[in-house]
Each structure stands twice: as C-alpha cells, then as structure tokens.
Design a protein around this motif. Structure first.
Motif, mmCIF file in Angstrom:
data_model
loop_
_atom_site.group_PDB
_atom_site.id
_atom_site.type_symbol
_atom_site.label_atom_id
_atom_site.label_comp_id
_atom_site.label_asym_id
_atom_site.label_seq_id
_atom_site.Cartn_x
_atom_site.Cartn_y
_atom_site.Cartn_z
ATOM 1 N N PHE B 234 0.941 -1.194 -0.105
ATOM 2 C CA PHE B 234 -0.002 0.095 -0.152
ATOM 3 C C PHE B 234 1.050 1.355 0.079
ATOM 4 O O PHE B 234 0.658 2.019 -0.694
ATOM 5 C CB PHE B 234 -0.871 -0.111 1.200
ATOM 6 C CG PHE B 234 -1.945 1.227 1.154
ATOM 7 C CD1 PHE B 234 -2.921 1.120 0.415
ATOM 8 C CD2 PHE B 234 -1.498 2.303 2.033
ATOM 9 C CE1 PHE B 234 -3.911 2.298 0.426
ATOM 10 C CE2 PHE B 234 -2.342 3.369 2.128
ATOM 11 C CZ PHE B 234 -3.573 3.388 1.387
ATOM 12 N N SER B 235 1.909 1.123 0.676
ATOM 13 C CA SER B 235 2.570 2.442 0.849
ATOM 14 C C SER B 235 4.004 2.612 -0.114
ATOM 15 O O SER B 235 4.504 3.663 0.020
ATOM 16 C CB SER B 235 3.191 2.665 2.380
ATOM 17 O OG SER B 235 3.714 1.651 2.800
ATOM 18 N N ALA B 236 4.090 1.489 -1.189
ATOM 19 C CA ALA B 236 5.232 1.359 -1.869
ATOM 20 C C ALA B 236 4.996 2.704 -2.886
ATOM 21 O O ALA B 236 4.198 2.799 -3.402
ATOM 22 C CB ALA B 236 5.399 0.226 -2.829
ATOM 23 N N TYR B 237 6.150 3.442 -3.051
ATOM 24 C CA TYR B 237 6.000 4.457 -4.067
ATOM 25 C C TYR B 237 7.223 4.332 -5.235
ATOM 26 O O TYR B 237 6.734 4.517 -6.229
ATOM 27 C CB TYR B 237 6.295 5.860 -3.270
ATOM 28 C CG TYR B 237 6.526 7.178 -4.294
ATOM 29 C CD1 TYR B 237 5.404 7.616 -4.352
ATOM 30 C CD2 TYR B 237 7.650 7.470 -4.453
ATOM 31 C CE1 TYR B 237 5.579 8.885 -5.146
ATOM 32 C CE2 TYR B 237 7.885 8.733 -4.954
ATOM 33 C CZ TYR B 237 6.719 9.192 -5.675
ATOM 34 O OH TYR B 237 6.910 10.402 -6.186
ATOM 35 N N ALA B 238 8.396 4.255 -4.827
ATOM 36 C CA ALA B 238 9.411 4.226 -5.654
ATOM 37 C C ALA B 238 9.404 3.315 -6.784
ATOM 38 O O ALA B 238 9.667 3.733 -7.774
ATOM 39 C CB ALA B 238 10.930 3.868 -4.720
ATOM 40 N N THR B 239 9.035 2.005 -6.615
ATOM 41 C CA THR B 239 8.812 1.105 -7.714
ATOM 42 C C THR B 239 7.915 1.566 -8.578
ATOM 43 O O THR B 239 8.091 1.384 -9.838
ATOM 44 C CB THR B 239 8.575 -0.507 -7.274
ATOM 45 O OG1 THR B 239 9.486 -0.512 -6.088
ATOM 46 C CG2 THR B 239 8.945 -1.265 -8.053
ATOM 47 N N ALA B 240 6.583 1.734 -8.092
ATOM 48 C CA ALA B 240 5.567 2.344 -9.148
ATOM 49 C C ALA B 240 5.910 3.437 -9.707
ATOM 50 O O ALA B 240 5.516 3.489 -11.050
ATOM 51 C CB ALA B 240 4.444 2.505 -8.134
ATOM 52 N N ARG B 241 6.479 4.466 -8.942
ATOM 53 C CA ARG B 241 6.912 5.765 -9.644
ATOM 54 C C ARG B 241 7.735 5.554 -10.862
ATOM 55 O O ARG B 241 7.566 6.084 -11.907
ATOM 56 C CB ARG B 241 7.261 6.540 -8.637
ATOM 57 C CG ARG B 241 7.996 7.970 -8.984
ATOM 58 C CD ARG B 241 6.789 8.908 -9.744
ATOM 59 N NE ARG B 241 7.288 9.482 -10.788
ATOM 60 C CZ ARG B 241 7.097 10.799 -10.987
ATOM 61 N NH1 ARG B 241 6.570 11.610 -10.085
ATOM 62 N NH2 ARG B 241 7.417 11.576 -12.149
ATOM 63 N N ALA B 242 8.745 4.659 -10.603
ATOM 64 C CA ALA B 242 9.978 4.590 -11.673
ATOM 65 C C ALA B 242 9.312 3.625 -12.584
ATOM 66 O O ALA B 242 9.723 3.815 -13.944
ATOM 67 C CB ALA B 242 11.091 4.030 -11.124
ATOM 68 N N MET B 243 8.488 2.656 -12.534
ATOM 69 C CA MET B 243 7.977 1.968 -13.625
ATOM 70 C C MET B 243 6.869 2.520 -14.622
ATOM 71 O O MET B 243 7.018 2.216 -15.778
ATOM 72 C CB MET B 243 7.514 0.559 -12.947
ATOM 73 C CG MET B 243 7.962 -0.620 -13.756
ATOM 74 S SD MET B 243 7.344 -2.347 -12.925
ATOM 75 C CE MET B 243 5.826 -2.226 -13.079
ATOM 76 N N THR B 244 5.949 3.243 -13.886
ATOM 77 C CA THR B 244 4.881 3.735 -14.537
ATOM 78 C C THR B 244 4.754 5.109 -14.912
ATOM 79 O O THR B 244 4.177 6.024 -15.383
ATOM 80 C CB THR B 244 3.638 3.468 -14.131
ATOM 81 O OG1 THR B 244 3.476 4.283 -12.614
ATOM 82 C CG2 THR B 244 3.395 2.037 -13.362
ATOM 83 N N ASN B 245 5.888 5.932 -14.279
ATOM 84 C CA ASN B 245 6.366 7.322 -14.533
ATOM 85 C C ASN B 245 5.094 8.031 -13.900
ATOM 86 O O ASN B 245 4.648 9.162 -14.220
ATOM 87 C CB ASN B 245 6.605 7.465 -15.974
ATOM 88 C CG ASN B 245 7.681 8.476 -16.149
ATOM 89 O OD1 ASN B 245 7.892 9.156 -15.368
ATOM 90 N ND2 ASN B 245 8.286 8.228 -17.254
ATOM 91 N N GLY B 246 4.326 7.407 -13.078
ATOM 92 C CA GLY B 246 3.154 8.053 -12.319
ATOM 93 C C GLY B 246 1.982 8.203 -13.139
ATOM 94 O O GLY B 246 1.022 8.834 -12.684
ATOM 95 N N THR B 247 1.639 7.255 -14.175
ATOM 96 C CA THR B 247 0.462 7.174 -14.754
ATOM 97 C C THR B 247 -0.547 6.399 -14.286
ATOM 98 O O THR B 247 -1.721 6.514 -14.502
ATOM 99 C CB THR B 247 0.817 6.711 -16.424
ATOM 100 O OG1 THR B 247 1.520 5.500 -16.406
ATOM 101 C CG2 THR B 247 1.626 7.857 -17.239
ATOM 102 N N ILE B 248 -0.174 5.381 -13.445
ATOM 103 C CA ILE B 248 -1.217 4.449 -13.164
ATOM 104 C C ILE B 248 -1.826 5.178 -11.702
ATOM 105 O O ILE B 248 -1.094 6.131 -10.947
ATOM 106 C CB ILE B 248 -0.795 3.002 -12.538
ATOM 107 C CG1 ILE B 248 -1.559 2.122 -12.526
ATOM 108 C CG2 ILE B 248 0.286 3.251 -11.323
ATOM 109 C CD1 ILE B 248 -1.132 0.726 -12.553
ATOM 110 N N ALA B 249 -3.016 5.197 -11.600
ATOM 111 C CA ALA B 249 -3.650 5.704 -10.544
ATOM 112 C C ALA B 249 -3.716 5.247 -9.202
ATOM 113 O O ALA B 249 -4.324 4.410 -9.045
ATOM 114 C CB ALA B 249 -5.373 6.050 -10.752
#
Lengths: 260, 301
Positions: B234-249
């Motif tokens: 729930f609180s993971a940020y870095a992986t999601a940010r680097a992979m999706t460039n912030g596009t996933i909601a």
C-alpha cells in the motif's frame, strides 16, 4: 539420493520454482544490459558508458556522503541509548521502542510532505537534510539490530568489569562494549548504508538529486545505460546485504568464541 | 538474576556507577538525543501534516480536504491502491507461506540458514533498480518478452503489460514473497514436533492435527504476515513511480503528483489529507501486525 524421496520432492519442486522466479528477471535483465544496438552484438558498452559518464562520480559521491552522514547520526544517537536500556534503563524500553519503531508504520510519502513544511530552515537549504531523514527511515532497523545484539551478550558483566578496572564511561563504551558487539554495529551500519544508497521516495519528493534520482532522469535519454546502472547497483546492494547476513550469524550463535 | 535486580544491587555499591550526578541526569543523557532528533525530524513533520490537513486555503479549520478523498479522481486512486495492496498480499502470501512451510518442515539447517540470508536480501530490494530490472526483462522490448516470442508466445498481444495493475503485483511479489518467507517461517518453526507426536499418540489423523492444532496455531501469524504485506504494498512509492512514471492511479503517486504540481486542486492542503488517509490505512494494518507478532513470540521459541 535423499532428494528423490517422496518427502523431499515437494521441497525440491518449491525450491526449483523459487530459484527460477528469482533468477529469471535477473538473468534476462543482465542480457538486456549487455546489448549493444550500435554494433548489434554483446559487450560492456552500457556499463563503460555510465562509468565514464560525467555525473556518475558526482552523484555516487553525494549518495555515499549522505549514507555516511546517516550512519554516523544513527550510531551516535542509538548506541549509547540502547546500551543504557540494557543496563539500568529497562523502564524506558517501551518509550524507546515506540519512538524508534514508529517510522516503520508511517508511509515515507507522508513523511516527505511533512518534511517539506515543518523542517527548520537550515535543513531546507542543504541536501545534508537527506542524511538526517535517511537516519529516521533506518532507525527501526538499526534499533532492532543493535538491541538484539546487545541482549545476546552479558553486557552487565562486561560493563562492571570495565568500570571495576577503572575505565570511565566513554572508555567503556568505545573500547569495551562496541568492540564486543562490533559485528552487530557493523550490520546496523551496512543496513543504513544500503537503505540510504537506494532511497528514492524522499529524495525525489523533496526535489534533491542523488544517485537514484539521477538513474531515473537518465533513463529518459538512455534506457540501456539506466538498466546497466540498475543491475550494477542491485548487485552492489545484494553484496552489501549478504555481507550483513554473514556478519550477523556469529553474534547470534556464539559471542564468546568470536571474541578470542 | 534479572538485569533490574543486578542494577539495583550495583547502585548500593555506588562507586561502580561512577560520579553520582543522579539518576535523572543519566536518563536525560541517554534519552534526550534520541527524543530531540526524532522530535525534529519525525514527529514535527508528522504533526504538521496532520495539522495542515484540517486547514482551508485561508487557514481556517475545515474538513473539506477529507471530503475530497471521496471525490474523483482521488476516490479511484484510493480504490486502486487498496486493491493493489490486497492483490499483492494475496498473490505473495500464499506461495510465500507454502515455501516457508516446505523449507521449515523438510529442509536441513544449512538450507534454512541459506534461505533466510537470501530472503533477507531479496526482501530489501525495491525501488528504482527493481523497476528497471523488470522493464528490461518483461517490458515490451524486454529480453524475456523476446524469449517468449521466439517460443511462439507474444505476451503483449495476449494482453499482458508490465505497466498495469497486475504488472505491479508481479513486480512487488519479487520482494513480497521473500518478506512472507521471513515473517512466517518462525511460526512454522515454532510448531513443536512433540505436539504432532502427542496428537498422533492420542489417535489423531494427520488432517485432524492440522484442522484442530496446526492451522489454528498458524492462523494468527499468517494473518499478521498478510497485514504486513498489505501495508508494504500500500505504501510503496519508488517502484511504481519509476516503472509507470506516475501514470497509474495510485494514492502515493497521486500525492507525489500533487506535490510536484502536476495535478492541481482547489485545496492547497489536499495532499496532506491524502497523506493522513494513507497513515490511517497503514496503521490499521500494522498495529494488529505488531500486536499479533508480539503475542506469537511467546510460544515461538
């Protein structure tokens, strides 16, 4: 052969699948990072590229510096406190545990927003603030490691012996206690280093530039280079963490034997 | 003799404790640095977030920021984040528990030590390098994707994509499964062989043992490990940010976008209310985790 008995078969299958799951992305990403599209063969071009990149040394230096700052802060703050907890301060264990484990439960994103608004001015102007914040993030891990290590030794006896022989408190801590638990201190240190080197969330949300944010920025112009760099840092961190797990073992099993 | 008793004995022989500047002075010297440091760099920022989350643009008390959590597009981000955390916990907890069970019940001591070292390392991977590793392996041009293509399976035309909800679940499982193995193994290790033997002697079948003893004993530990995985996804940020460039909601990415000014809302303190909402969800998962862990430690030795 033991592995072929009926009892061992599920374990063998489980371990095989787990190994496959761990190695598959690792090996395929390594293959990817060795591609050289210009000459369409394999080689170390992507690795050579980032090693010689102008900013590589600069950002690695910044990250290493911050990691060292956070490790020093943690040691200075935590080592005396945890030693004292295990001597006469047991009454305050609950409070110390609460304070040092709490960062584990608070999402880093939330802490980042707070840091933007509530940090003292001196902290807003220099990237050294990241070293302080990394120390906060590593606090739960460092606290647990140090506490486990210090509980495993006859601390009371050691301290009494040192004091009885006339050592003052500073002497007792630095020349007697820390050497006895040096593997514990070393693993707390490495853990902090590994965490600080890989930290991305706080760094990017507070708009500072370190090694990790440099990798993401760079990936937009040179994805192969970024992937080579990622593989390099993954393997470096794997190495660091493996050293920790090797360090930790002797403390747990037998402290006295290690102290020869 | 316990520590406490020993130290009270020592206090009678005062010389051992050096210059008696007083008990309270020692307490202050030992506690103050930690409390001051955490006060400035942890508690002050946290308090500021909570305080500001109740402030309107004009600095008046308001609940509007929290009302916005239920408005689009934030409501979607909240739902997706909760769904991702749940999916990741389910997908990782089950294989992790099975693996922990196989290793603890059938593995040699050396194997168990090796696995605990390796799992410790893998559980700490994450962030940017992990994201890029998976992009290189299973991205549209990745080498594993290419390998599947050679074998006649084009996973991207078959509907797979790394940059989606399930792609993230897959990537997270790379550190979540090892985390599960680490957290759940002590519980299985604590199941004593004698209990199984006692049950058998009293005439229980294998399935009866598991139904009445094994599973009830392991269930709390499984639940608590599950909650930990939930909170960590729930609180993971870095992986999601680097992979999706912030596009996933996702909620953390939404907060990041608000901070960077990529998304503009009327309320300036909205990001803080979202952060508090995240803290609340994480606490709801982590507090039971810590309580169950502490209780389980009593019989896991």
């Amino acid at each position: 052969m033991k592995i072929f008995t009926r009892r061992q078969l599920p374990l063998t299958i489980g371990l095989f699948l787990a190994t496959l799951f761990v190695l598959f992305p690792l090996v395929s990403a390594t293959e990817f990072s060795l591609r050289q599209p210009a000459t369409s063969n394999y080689g170390f071009a992507n690795y050579i590229w980032f090693f010689t990149a102008e900013d590589f040394g600069k950002y690695l230096g910044i990250s290493l510096g911050l990691a060292v700052v956070s490790a020093i802060i943690l040691l200075v703050i935590l080592v005396p406190t945890v030693i004292w907890l295990n001597l006469g301060g047991a009454r305050f264990r609950g409070l110390v545990e609460f304070v040092s484990l709490l960062p584990l439960v608070i999402p880093v994103v939330a802490l980042a927003i707070g840091a933007q608004t509530a940090l003292p001015d001196f902290a807003q102007t220099d990237e050294i603030i990241l070293g302080f914040m990394f120390a906060v993030l590593a606090m739960p891990y460092a606290y647990r490691t140090l506490d486990t290590g210090l509980r495993a030794i006859p601390l009371q006896t050691i301290v009494e012996a040192a004091r009885g022989l006339g050592a003052n408190w500073l002497h007792t801590i630095f020349r007697v206690v820390i050497p006895v638990v040096r593997s514990t201190v070393a693993s707390a240190l490495f853990m902090t280093l590994a965490l600080s080197l890989g930290e991305y969330t706080l760094t990017s949300l507070l708009h500072w530039d370190t090694f990790t944010t440099w990798v993401t920025t760079m990936s937009q112009s040179n994805i192969l280079g970024a992937i080579a760099l990622s593989m390099f840092s993954l393997i470096a961190v794997f190495g660091l963490l493996l050293i920790i797990s090797i360090f930790i073992r002797p403390t747990k099993s037998n402290v006295v034997a290690e102290e020869n | 003799m316990t520590n406490q008793e020993v130290s009270s004995l020592n206090r009678k022989g005062a010389s051992k404790w050096g210059t008696l500047t007083g008990r309270s002075a020692r307490v202050a010297v030992a506690l103050l640095p930690l409390l001051v440091f955490m006060g400035i760099f942890f508690f002050a920022p946290l308090t500021a977030v909570i305080w500001d989350s109740f402030q309107s643009n004009d600095g008046l008390f308001t609940l509007q920021n929290y009302a916005d959590v239920f408005k689009e597009p934030i409501a979607t981000a909240m739902r997706t984040s909760l769904g991702l955390a749940l999916a990741s916990a389910v997908v990782s907890a089950i294989p992790g528990a099975v693996l922990a069970f196989l290793i603890e019940s059938r593995g040699s001591d050396r194997l168990r030590q090796l696995i605990s070292s390796v799992a410790g390392v893998l559980a700490n991977t994450g962030g940017v390098p992990l994201a890029f590793m998976f992009v290189a392996a299973l991205g549209a041009a990745g080498s594993a994707t290419g390998l599947f293509k050679l074998l006649g399976l084009d996973i991207y035309t078959a509907g797979f994509s790394l940059y989606t909800f399930w792609g993230l679940v897959l990537v997270y499982s790379y550190f979540q499964i090892p985390l599960m193995v680490i957290v759940f193994s002590p519980a299985i290790h604590g199941l004593r062989r004698e209990w199984n033997e006692a049950a058998k002697t009293l005439g229980a079948t294998g399935s009866q043992f598991w139904r009445h003893i094994g599973v009830p004993l392991l269930f709390p530990s499984f639940t608590s490990a599950f909650l930990l995985l939930f909170a960590s996804a729930f609180s993971a940020y870095a992986t999601a940010r680097a992979m999706t460039n912030g596009t996933i909601a996702l909620l953390p990415l939404m907060i990041g976008n608000l901070l960077d000014g990529n998304v503009i809302f009327d309320e300036v303190n909205l990001a803080k209310a979202l952060a508090v909402a995240m803290v609340v969800v994480t606490l709801l998962a982590m507090v039971p985790y810590l309580i169950i862990q502490r209780r389980a430690e009593r019989w896991q030795r």
